[in-house]
Design a protein around this motif. Structure first.
Motif, PDB file in Angstrom:
ATOM      1  N   GLY A  10       0.772  -1.140  -0.056  1.00 41.76           N
ATOM      2  CA  GLY A  10      -0.028  -0.003  -0.078  1.00 41.76           C
ATOM      3  C   GLY A  10       0.788   1.396   0.082  1.00 41.76           C
ATOM      4  O   GLY A  10       1.835   1.326  -0.738  1.00 41.76           O
ATOM      5  N   GLU A  11       0.490   2.157   0.816  1.00 41.96           N
ATOM      6  CA  GLU A  11       0.970   3.355   0.810  1.00 41.96           C
ATOM      7  C   GLU A  11       2.557   3.413   1.364  1.00 41.96           C
ATOM      8  O   GLU A  11       3.517   4.088   0.990  1.00 41.96           O
ATOM      9  CB  GLU A  11       0.387   4.455   1.853  1.00 41.96           C
ATOM     10  CG  GLU A  11       0.993   5.850   1.838  1.00 41.96           C
ATOM     11  CD  GLU A  11       0.109   6.928   2.743  1.00 41.96           C
ATOM     12  OE1 GLU A  11       0.648   7.507   3.140  1.00 41.96           O
ATOM     13  OE2 GLU A  11      -1.183   6.639   2.725  1.00 41.96           O
ATOM     14  N   GLN A  12       2.707   2.490   2.412  1.00 47.40           N
ATOM     15  CA  GLN A  12       4.347   2.172   2.708  1.00 47.40           C
ATOM     16  C   GLN A  12       5.046   1.851   1.563  1.00 47.40           C
ATOM     17  O   GLN A  12       6.255   2.209   1.362  1.00 47.40           O
ATOM     18  CB  GLN A  12       4.305   1.057   3.730  1.00 47.40           C
ATOM     19  CG  GLN A  12       5.709   0.968   4.281  1.00 47.40           C
ATOM     20  CD  GLN A  12       5.673  -0.118   5.510  1.00 47.40           C
ATOM     21  OE1 GLN A  12       5.109  -0.748   5.707  1.00 47.40           O
ATOM     22  NE2 GLN A  12       6.853  -0.123   6.141  1.00 47.40           N
ATOM     23  N   ALA A  13       4.568   1.086   0.700  1.00 48.98           N
ATOM     24  CA  ALA A  13       5.233   0.473  -0.583  1.00 48.98           C
ATOM     25  C   ALA A  13       5.288   1.657  -1.701  1.00 48.98           C
ATOM     26  O   ALA A  13       6.539   1.785  -2.136  1.00 48.98           O
ATOM     27  CB  ALA A  13       4.475  -0.707  -1.189  1.00 48.98           C
ATOM     28  N   GLN A  14       4.402   2.596  -1.605  1.00 44.95           N
ATOM     29  CA  GLN A  14       4.624   3.757  -2.595  1.00 44.95           C
ATOM     30  C   GLN A  14       5.842   4.642  -1.988  1.00 44.95           C
ATOM     31  O   GLN A  14       6.709   5.203  -2.755  1.00 44.95           O
ATOM     32  CB  GLN A  14       3.392   4.460  -2.593  1.00 44.95           C
ATOM     33  CG  GLN A  14       2.257   3.882  -3.563  1.00 44.95           C
ATOM     34  CD  GLN A  14       1.022   4.517  -3.466  1.00 44.95           C
ATOM     35  OE1 GLN A  14       0.751   5.435  -2.910  1.00 44.95           O
ATOM     36  NE2 GLN A  14       0.231   3.839  -4.434  1.00 44.95           N
ATOM     37  N   GLN A  15       5.784   4.939  -0.713  1.00 46.00           N
ATOM     38  CA  GLN A  15       6.781   5.748  -0.049  1.00 46.00           C
ATOM     39  C   GLN A  15       8.271   4.903  -0.099  1.00 46.00           C
ATOM     40  O   GLN A  15       9.338   5.646  -0.684  1.00 46.00           O
ATOM     41  CB  GLN A  15       6.495   5.785   1.347  1.00 46.00           C
ATOM     42  CG  GLN A  15       5.366   6.741   1.575  1.00 46.00           C
ATOM     43  CD  GLN A  15       5.003   6.616   3.209  1.00 46.00           C
ATOM     44  OE1 GLN A  15       5.434   6.104   4.097  1.00 46.00           O
ATOM     45  NE2 GLN A  15       4.181   7.615   3.365  1.00 46.00           N
ATOM     46  N   LEU A  16       8.164   3.602  -0.064  1.00 51.01           N
ATOM     47  CA  LEU A  16       9.566   2.954  -0.299  1.00 51.01           C
ATOM     48  C   LEU A  16      10.054   3.190  -1.684  1.00 51.01           C
ATOM     49  O   LEU A  16      11.175   3.452  -1.905  1.00 51.01           O
ATOM     50  CB  LEU A  16       9.505   1.499   0.147  1.00 51.01           C
ATOM     51  CG  LEU A  16      10.683   0.699  -0.112  1.00 51.01           C
ATOM     52  CD1 LEU A  16      11.875   0.890   0.899  1.00 51.01           C
ATOM     53  CD2 LEU A  16      10.369  -0.697   0.218  1.00 51.01           C
ATOM     54  N   LEU A  17       9.369   2.892  -2.735  1.00 53.61           N
ATOM     55  CA  LEU A  17       9.517   3.135  -4.181  1.00 53.61           C
ATOM     56  C   LEU A  17      10.049   4.426  -4.134  1.00 53.61           C
ATOM     57  O   LEU A  17      10.952   4.722  -5.090  1.00 53.61           O
ATOM     58  CB  LEU A  17       8.569   2.644  -5.019  1.00 53.61           C
ATOM     59  CG  LEU A  17       8.125   1.235  -5.031  1.00 53.61           C
ATOM     60  CD1 LEU A  17       6.810   1.100  -5.954  1.00 53.61           C
ATOM     61  CD2 LEU A  17       9.325   0.505  -5.605  1.00 53.61           C
ATOM     62  N   ALA A  18       9.256   5.468  -3.886  1.00 53.82           N
ATOM     63  CA  ALA A  18       9.728   6.846  -4.128  1.00 53.82           C
ATOM     64  C   ALA A  18      11.104   7.096  -3.598  1.00 53.82           C
ATOM     65  O   ALA A  18      11.874   7.999  -4.149  1.00 53.82           O
ATOM     66  CB  ALA A  18       8.495   7.955  -3.495  1.00 53.82           C
ATOM     67  N   SER A  19      11.257   6.389  -2.490  1.00 49.43           N
ATOM     68  CA  SER A  19      12.644   6.736  -1.726  1.00 49.43           C
ATOM     69  C   SER A  19      13.594   6.240  -2.456  1.00 49.43           C
ATOM     70  O   SER A  19      14.816   6.761  -2.563  1.00 49.43           O
ATOM     71  CB  SER A  19      12.694   6.172  -0.330  1.00 49.43           C
ATOM     72  OG  SER A  19      13.898   6.368   0.148  1.00 49.43           O
ATOM     73  N   VAL A  20      13.499   5.036  -3.135  1.00 51.27           N
ATOM     74  CA  VAL A  20      14.272   4.302  -3.753  1.00 51.27           C
ATOM     75  C   VAL A  20      14.791   5.195  -5.110  1.00 51.27           C
ATOM     76  O   VAL A  20      16.019   5.288  -5.623  1.00 51.27           O
ATOM     77  CB  VAL A  20      13.922   2.852  -4.138  1.00 51.27           C
ATOM     78  CG1 VAL A  20      15.104   2.011  -5.039  1.00 51.27           C
ATOM     79  CG2 VAL A  20      14.085   1.941  -2.851  1.00 51.27           C
ATOM     80  N   ALA A  21      13.791   5.512  -5.857  1.00 58.77           N
ATOM     81  CA  ALA A  21      13.775   6.347  -6.910  1.00 58.77           C
ATOM     82  C   ALA A  21      14.617   7.611  -6.577  1.00 58.77           C
ATOM     83  O   ALA A  21      15.523   7.976  -7.581  1.00 58.77           O
ATOM     84  CB  ALA A  21      12.475   6.735  -7.720  1.00 58.77           C
ATOM     85  N   GLU A  22      14.189   8.271  -5.416  1.00 57.53           N
ATOM     86  CA  GLU A  22      15.015   9.334  -5.241  1.00 57.53           C
ATOM     87  C   GLU A  22      16.482   9.055  -5.098  1.00 57.53           C
ATOM     88  O   GLU A  22      17.327  10.124  -5.608  1.00 57.53           O
ATOM     89  CB  GLU A  22      14.539  10.062  -4.063  1.00 57.53           C
ATOM     90  CG  GLU A  22      14.917  11.725  -3.882  1.00 57.53           C
ATOM     91  CD  GLU A  22      13.590  12.231  -2.763  1.00 57.53           C
ATOM     92  OE1 GLU A  22      13.817  11.930  -1.684  1.00 57.53           O
ATOM     93  OE2 GLU A  22      12.934  12.926  -3.279  1.00 57.53           O
ATOM     94  N   HIS A  23      16.673   8.192  -4.205  1.00 56.51           N
ATOM     95  CA  HIS A  23      18.534   7.858  -4.097  1.00 56.51           C
ATOM     96  C   HIS A  23      18.941   7.509  -5.288  1.00 56.51           C
ATOM     97  O   HIS A  23      20.217   7.596  -5.482  1.00 56.51           O
ATOM     98  CB  HIS A  23      18.068   6.786  -3.013  1.00 56.51           C
ATOM     99  CG  HIS A  23      18.227   7.022  -1.516  1.00 56.51           C
ATOM    100  ND1 HIS A  23      16.889   7.581  -0.854  1.00 56.51           N
ATOM    101  CD2 HIS A  23      19.017   7.340  -0.583  1.00 56.51           C
ATOM    102  CE1 HIS A  23      17.024   7.723   0.264  1.00 56.51           C
ATOM    103  NE2 HIS A  23      18.203   7.757   0.655  1.00 56.51           N
ATOM    104  N   THR A  24      18.267   6.902  -6.197  1.00 59.79           N
ATOM    105  CA  THR A  24      18.905   6.264  -7.412  1.00 59.79           C
ATOM    106  C   THR A  24      19.099   7.403  -8.092  1.00 59.79           C
ATOM    107  O   THR A  24      20.289   7.557  -9.098  1.00 59.79           O
ATOM    108  CB  THR A  24      17.933   5.397  -8.247  1.00 59.79           C
ATOM    109  OG1 THR A  24      17.706   4.134  -7.488  1.00 59.79           O
ATOM    110  CG2 THR A  24      18.407   5.029  -9.585  1.00 59.79           C
ATOM    111  N   MET A  25      18.151   8.511  -8.305  1.00 61.17           N
ATOM    112  CA  MET A  25      18.440   9.785  -8.948  1.00 61.17           C
ATOM    113  C   MET A  25      19.625  10.367  -8.665  1.00 61.17           C
ATOM    114  O   MET A  25      20.439  11.103  -9.493  1.00 61.17           O
ATOM    115  CB  MET A  25      17.222  10.626  -8.884  1.00 61.17           C
ATOM    116  CG  MET A  25      16.164  10.027  -9.987  1.00 61.17           C
ATOM    117  SD  MET A  25      16.500  10.167 -11.889  1.00 61.17           S
ATOM    118  CE  MET A  25      16.677   8.306 -12.280  1.00 61.17           C
TER     119      MET A  25
END
Length: 167
Positions: A10-25
């Motif tokens: 759910g929302e926790q997964a969306q936050q985790l993916l957003a964090s991974v994307a931000e760190h990757t960028m």
């Protein structure tokens, strides 16, 4: 696959993916910084050694200006990358800083790559000379980061919505 292998929902997964994307960028911006810095330094070394009319081409005003612009660009990218990475490391919101670093990384990589190839002359595009590899990385990273126009539009929307640079 068992339930124990699921990291988030759910929302926790969306936050985790957003964090991974931000760190990757942010990591991609840091790679762009390293490749830009190396291309700039290779160019400085080459122009200091390459002679034309009996003098190093680095002594020509136009060459010096082009190299100085690269130096300023790389240092600005360094500042923006460090700011984004520092905020990520501190665990605070870094979405604005990462967005700014993405814009700088794309633009700086583009400008430094072209300037380095230009100042190297024909040597700059020779696949037997290492500058070719750095310019390829710079272009690849620029494409992975997205267009500066799109990144600036997204940043502008955040500013207009009061989500950035507001106290």
């Amino acid at each position: 696959m068992g339930a124990e292998n699921i990291l988030a929902r759910g929302e926790q997964a969306q936050q985790l993916l957003a964090s991974v994307a931000e760190h990757t960028m942010a990591a991609l911006c840091a790679h762009q910084l390293g490749a830009s810095d190396k291309a700039m330094r290779m160019t400085a070394s080459y122009t200091a050694e390459r002679q034309q009319f009996g003098v190093p081409i680095a002594t020509f005003q136009a060459v010096g200006h082009r190299a100085a612009n690269c130096f300023i660009d790389v240092e600005c990218l360094r500042l923006n990358c460090y700011q984004a990475i520092s905020r990520l490391d501190d665990g605070v919101d870094a979405s604005v800083e990462v967005a700014i670093a993405k814009v700088w990384a794309g633009d700086v990589g583009h400008r430094v790559s072209y300037a380095a190839q230009h100042l190297h002359g024909g040597t700059g595009i020779d696949r037997d000379y290492p500058l070719w590899r750095y310019c390829t990385w710079l272009r690849h990273n620029e494409m992975m980061l997205g267009s500066s126009a799109r990144n600036l539009a997204a940043l502008g929307s955040k500013i207009a919505a009061g989500e950035a640079f507001c106290a």
